[in-house]
Design a protein around this motif. Structure first.
Motif, PDB file in Angstrom:
ATOM      1  N   LEU A 213      -3.505  13.046 -10.986  1.00  0.00           N
ATOM      2  CA  LEU A 213      -2.704  12.723  -9.805  1.00  0.00           C
ATOM      3  C   LEU A 213      -3.560  12.044  -8.730  1.00  0.00           C
ATOM      4  O   LEU A 213      -3.112  11.091  -8.075  1.00  0.00           O
ATOM      5  CB  LEU A 213      -2.056  13.981  -9.250  1.00  0.00           C
ATOM      6  N   LEU A 214      -4.787  12.520  -8.552  1.00  0.00           N
ATOM      7  CA  LEU A 214      -5.668  11.911  -7.556  1.00  0.00           C
ATOM      8  C   LEU A 214      -6.049  10.489  -7.948  1.00  0.00           C
ATOM      9  O   LEU A 214      -6.125   9.597  -7.093  1.00  0.00           O
ATOM     10  CB  LEU A 214      -6.920  12.771  -7.381  1.00  0.00           C
ATOM     11  N   VAL A 215      -6.295  10.258  -9.234  1.00  0.00           N
ATOM     12  CA  VAL A 215      -6.633   8.902  -9.682  1.00  0.00           C
ATOM     13  C   VAL A 215      -5.451   7.959  -9.470  1.00  0.00           C
ATOM     14  O   VAL A 215      -5.611   6.834  -8.979  1.00  0.00           O
ATOM     15  CB  VAL A 215      -7.070   8.920 -11.159  1.00  0.00           C
ATOM     16  N   VAL A 216      -4.252   8.415  -9.842  1.00  0.00           N
ATOM     17  CA  VAL A 216      -3.066   7.571  -9.661  1.00  0.00           C
ATOM     18  C   VAL A 216      -2.812   7.305  -8.181  1.00  0.00           C
ATOM     19  O   VAL A 216      -2.552   6.163  -7.764  1.00  0.00           O
ATOM     20  CB  VAL A 216      -1.841   8.237 -10.326  1.00  0.00           C
ATOM     21  N   ALA A 217      -2.900   8.361  -7.359  1.00  0.00           N
ATOM     22  CA  ALA A 217      -2.670   8.182  -5.924  1.00  0.00           C
ATOM     23  C   ALA A 217      -3.731   7.277  -5.304  1.00  0.00           C
ATOM     24  O   ALA A 217      -3.417   6.401  -4.480  1.00  0.00           O
ATOM     25  CB  ALA A 217      -2.665   9.542  -5.221  1.00  0.00           C
ATOM     26  N   GLY A 218      -4.995   7.454  -5.692  1.00  0.00           N
ATOM     27  CA  GLY A 218      -6.047   6.600  -5.166  1.00  0.00           C
ATOM     28  C   GLY A 218      -5.882   5.151  -5.584  1.00  0.00           C
ATOM     29  O   GLY A 218      -6.129   4.235  -4.791  1.00  0.00           O
ATOM     30  N   THR A 219      -5.461   4.923  -6.825  1.00  0.00           N
ATOM     31  CA  THR A 219      -5.253   3.553  -7.301  1.00  0.00           C
ATOM     32  C   THR A 219      -4.129   2.869  -6.535  1.00  0.00           C
ATOM     33  O   THR A 219      -4.255   1.709  -6.105  1.00  0.00           O
ATOM     34  CB  THR A 219      -4.944   3.554  -8.801  1.00  0.00           C
ATOM     35  N   ILE A 220      -3.028   3.572  -6.345  1.00  0.00           N
ATOM     36  CA  ILE A 220      -1.896   2.989  -5.611  1.00  0.00           C
ATOM     37  C   ILE A 220      -2.271   2.725  -4.154  1.00  0.00           C
ATOM     38  O   ILE A 220      -2.009   1.637  -3.610  1.00  0.00           O
ATOM     39  CB  ILE A 220      -0.673   3.913  -5.703  1.00  0.00           C
ATOM     40  N   CYS A 221      -2.899   3.715  -3.516  1.00  0.00           N
ATOM     41  CA  CYS A 221      -3.296   3.529  -2.117  1.00  0.00           C
ATOM     42  C   CYS A 221      -4.334   2.417  -1.986  1.00  0.00           C
ATOM     43  O   CYS A 221      -4.320   1.644  -1.026  1.00  0.00           O
ATOM     44  CB  CYS A 221      -3.845   4.834  -1.556  1.00  0.00           C
ATOM     45  N   GLY A 222      -5.250   2.320  -2.965  1.00  0.00           N
ATOM     46  CA  GLY A 222      -6.243   1.253  -2.930  1.00  0.00           C
ATOM     47  C   GLY A 222      -5.613  -0.117  -3.106  1.00  0.00           C
ATOM     48  O   GLY A 222      -6.033  -1.091  -2.471  1.00  0.00           O
ATOM     49  N   TRP A 223      -4.620  -0.204  -3.971  1.00  0.00           N
ATOM     50  CA  TRP A 223      -3.929  -1.481  -4.176  1.00  0.00           C
ATOM     51  C   TRP A 223      -3.244  -1.923  -2.880  1.00  0.00           C
ATOM     52  O   TRP A 223      -3.346  -3.089  -2.480  1.00  0.00           O
ATOM     53  CB  TRP A 223      -2.909  -1.334  -5.290  1.00  0.00           C
ATOM     54  N   LEU A 224      -2.561  -0.992  -2.234  1.00  0.00           N
ATOM     55  CA  LEU A 224      -1.888  -1.320  -0.973  1.00  0.00           C
ATOM     56  C   LEU A 224      -2.905  -1.643   0.124  1.00  0.00           C
ATOM     57  O   LEU A 224      -2.712  -2.590   0.907  1.00  0.00           O
ATOM     58  CB  LEU A 224      -1.000  -0.156  -0.544  1.00  0.00           C
ATOM     59  N   GLY A 225      -3.987  -0.864   0.202  1.00  0.00           N
ATOM     60  CA  GLY A 225      -5.003  -1.133   1.213  1.00  0.00           C
ATOM     61  C   GLY A 225      -5.706  -2.459   0.999  1.00  0.00           C
ATOM     62  O   GLY A 225      -5.997  -3.184   1.950  1.00  0.00           O
ATOM     63  N   GLY A 226      -5.983  -2.812  -0.280  1.00  0.00           N
ATOM     64  CA  GLY A 226      -6.592  -4.105  -0.564  1.00  0.00           C
ATOM     65  C   GLY A 226      -5.700  -5.263  -0.169  1.00  0.00           C
ATOM     66  O   GLY A 226      -6.166  -6.271   0.372  1.00  0.00           O
ATOM     67  N   ALA A 227      -4.404  -5.125  -0.434  1.00  0.00           N
ATOM     68  CA  ALA A 227      -3.473  -6.172  -0.034  1.00  0.00           C
ATOM     69  C   ALA A 227      -3.408  -6.314   1.484  1.00  0.00           C
ATOM     70  O   ALA A 227      -3.351  -7.428   2.018  1.00  0.00           O
ATOM     71  CB  ALA A 227      -2.083  -5.861  -0.601  1.00  0.00           C
ATOM     72  N   MET A 228      -3.450  -5.197   2.186  1.00  0.00           N
ATOM     73  CA  MET A 228      -3.387  -5.236   3.645  1.00  0.00           C
ATOM     74  C   MET A 228      -4.641  -5.888   4.232  1.00  0.00           C
ATOM     75  O   MET A 228      -4.554  -6.747   5.117  1.00  0.00           O
ATOM     76  CB  MET A 228      -3.218  -3.823   4.194  1.00  0.00           C
ATOM     77  N   LEU A 229      -5.821  -5.505   3.730  1.00  0.00           N
ATOM     78  CA  LEU A 229      -7.060  -6.084   4.243  1.00  0.00           C
ATOM     79  C   LEU A 229      -7.181  -7.561   3.879  1.00  0.00           C
ATOM     80  O   LEU A 229      -7.697  -8.362   4.668  1.00  0.00           O
ATOM     81  CB  LEU A 229      -8.260  -5.314   3.691  1.00  0.00           C
ATOM     82  N   ARG A 230      -6.688  -7.935   2.719  1.00  0.00           N
ATOM     83  CA  ARG A 230      -6.732  -9.345   2.330  1.00  0.00           C
ATOM     84  C   ARG A 230      -5.837 -10.178   3.229  1.00  0.00           C
ATOM     85  O   ARG A 230      -6.223 -11.278   3.680  1.00  0.00           O
ATOM     86  CB  ARG A 230      -6.322  -9.496   0.880  1.00  0.00           C
ATOM     87  N   ALA A 231      -4.623  -9.679   3.499  1.00  0.00           N
ATOM     88  CA  ALA A 231      -3.718 -10.409   4.380  1.00  0.00           C
ATOM     89  C   ALA A 231      -4.288 -10.499   5.791  1.00  0.00           C
ATOM     90  O   ALA A 231      -4.175 -11.541   6.459  1.00  0.00           O
ATOM     91  CB  ALA A 231      -2.353  -9.733   4.395  1.00  0.00           C
ATOM     92  N   ARG A 232      -4.939  -9.445   6.237  1.00  0.00           N
ATOM     93  CA  ARG A 232      -5.541  -9.462   7.582  1.00  0.00           C
ATOM     94  C   ARG A 232      -6.680 -10.470   7.653  1.00  0.00           C
ATOM     95  O   ARG A 232      -6.827 -11.176   8.649  1.00  0.00           O
ATOM     96  CB  ARG A 232      -6.036  -8.069   7.923  1.00  0.00           C
ATOM     97  N   ARG A 233      -7.458 -10.567   6.583  1.00  0.00           N
ATOM     98  CA  ARG A 233      -8.566 -11.529   6.582  1.00  0.00           C
ATOM     99  C   ARG A 233      -8.066 -12.960   6.540  1.00  0.00           C
ATOM    100  O   ARG A 233      -8.632 -13.852   7.169  1.00  0.00           O
ATOM    101  CB  ARG A 233      -9.470 -11.257   5.379  1.00  0.00           C
ATOM    102  N   GLN A 234      -6.984 -13.199   5.807  1.00  0.00           N
ATOM    103  CA  GLN A 234      -6.435 -14.563   5.736  1.00  0.00           C
ATOM    104  C   GLN A 234      -5.834 -14.987   7.067  1.00  0.00           C
ATOM    105  O   GLN A 234      -5.887 -16.175   7.425  1.00  0.00           O
ATOM    106  CB  GLN A 234      -5.386 -14.622   4.627  1.00  0.00           C
ATOM    107  N   ARG A 235      -5.268 -14.040   7.816  1.00  0.00           N
ATOM    108  CA  ARG A 235      -4.709 -14.386   9.125  1.00  0.00           C
ATOM    109  C   ARG A 235      -5.790 -14.632  10.153  1.00  0.00           C
ATOM    110  O   ARG A 235      -5.592 -15.377  11.102  1.00  0.00           O
ATOM    111  CB  ARG A 235      -3.777 -13.262   9.623  1.00  0.00           C
ATOM    112  N   GLY A 236      -6.954 -13.993   9.945  1.00  0.00           N
ATOM    113  CA  GLY A 236      -8.034 -14.161  10.913  1.00  0.00           C
ATOM    114  C   GLY A 236      -8.101 -12.995  11.861  1.00  0.00           C
ATOM    115  O   GLY A 236      -7.107 -12.302  12.111  1.00  0.00           O
ATOM    116  N   PRO A 237      -9.276 -12.719  12.439  1.00  0.00           N
ATOM    117  CA  PRO A 237      -9.440 -11.577  13.310  1.00  0.00           C
ATOM    118  C   PRO A 237      -8.665 -11.674  14.616  1.00  0.00           C
ATOM    119  O   PRO A 237      -8.357 -10.680  15.230  1.00  0.00           O
ATOM    120  CB  PRO A 237     -10.961 -11.538  13.576  1.00  0.00           C
ATOM    121  N   GLY A 238      -8.358 -12.883  15.040  1.00  0.00           N
ATOM    122  CA  GLY A 238      -7.672 -13.020  16.323  1.00  0.00           C
ATOM    123  C   GLY A 238      -6.167 -13.026  16.240  1.00  0.00           C
ATOM    124  O   GLY A 238      -5.492 -13.164  17.251  1.00  0.00           O
ATOM    125  N   VAL A 239      -5.621 -12.856  15.009  1.00  0.00           N
ATOM    126  CA  VAL A 239      -4.181 -12.911  14.849  1.00  0.00           C
ATOM    127  C   VAL A 239      -3.599 -11.526  14.960  1.00  0.00           C
ATOM    128  O   VAL A 239      -4.111 -10.596  14.350  1.00  0.00           O
ATOM    129  CB  VAL A 239      -3.822 -13.528  13.476  1.00  0.00           C
TER     130      VAL A 239
END
Length: 239
Positions: A213-239
């Motif tokens: 359960l921890l591996v599955v939860a960590g994988t899902i949360c990591g996938w969502l967190g990676g997508a969020m950080l990637r989108a934030r980096r593409q928008r730029g720090p000032g956006v």
């Protein structure tokens, strides 16, 4: 114009009006690179020639696991030690549930720290999923280790039956619920459920399920967190 061998300095005589392919004295192959090829290699972007300008020469697609595992180990300790200090959490099997609740926050913390320490490494859903899955695996293993040591000390050090009592309570509750069904359980099955072998197996299986359960939860949360950080980096720090 005559050329010379770079190894021995011997003069390279042309063969059939073509440049010599080998040195007649030492046998060194005479490799030549055209000027067009040299210009093409110099025009390649830095990213394709090793790294993304961070001076390490490492592809940005790779994960720096040496740094990542240190951050993950710290997050796993934060997700295991504080819940373990609560009264009855280790004997009652509550540490895994608390770590599961904390997994989204722990995973986001791991991704944020790793991304801040390695800003030139690529952050994506796949990278986040792998980091989150590793966090879940290490946290589950640490919980099993701490719980096992605690049970061993209680049983053989203090001769306490706290863990056995918890397992017997869970078994009695399961048998009481099954007794209300229309089909009664045979006495042989009831005896097997109450046997020490079944109790030990259910104890280990509980840790395996918690780990999964921890591996599955960590994988899902990591996938969502990676997508969020990637989108934030593409928008730029000032956006």
């Amino acid at each position: 114009m005559d050329s010379s061998c770079p190894r021995c300095g011997a003069t390279l005589l042309p063969v059939d009006d073509s440049p010599a392919q080998f040195c007649g004295r030492c046998g060194l192959p005479q490799l030549r690179v055209s000027e067009d090829a040299q210009v093409s290699a110099a025009a390649l972007p830095l990213r394709t020639r090793g790294g993304e300008g961070d001076g390490s020469g490492v592809s940005p697609e790779l994960i720096d696991w040496w740094l990542a595992l240190r951050v993950i180990a710290l997050a796993a300790l934060l997700g295991t030690v504080p819940p373990s200090l609560l009264h009855g959490a280790l004997t009652g099997g509550l540490v895994g549930g608390m770590a599961l609740i904390m997994m989204p926050l722990l995973t986001l913390g791991v991704l944020s720290v790793y991304h801040r320490q390695r800003p030139r490494r690529r952050m994506s859903q796949g990278v986040g999923a792998r980091l989150g899955g590793a966090l879940g695996a290490i946290t589950g293993s640490l919980i099993a280790l701490v719980t096992g040591i605690n049970g061993f000390v209680l049983r053989y050090g203090y001769h306490s039956q706290a863990v056995d009592d918890k397992l017997n309570e869970a078994t009695n509750a399961m048998l009481a619920q099954l007794a209300t069904s229309s089909t009664p359980m045979p006495p042989e099955l009831i005896g097997f459920v109450r046997s020490p072998e079944f109790l030990a197996g259910s104890y280990l299986m509980g840790h395996v399920i918690t780990l999964m359960l921890l591996v599955v939860a960590g994988t899902i949360c990591g996938w969502l967190g990676g997508a969020m950080l990637r989108a934030r980096r593409q928008r730029g720090p000032g956006v």
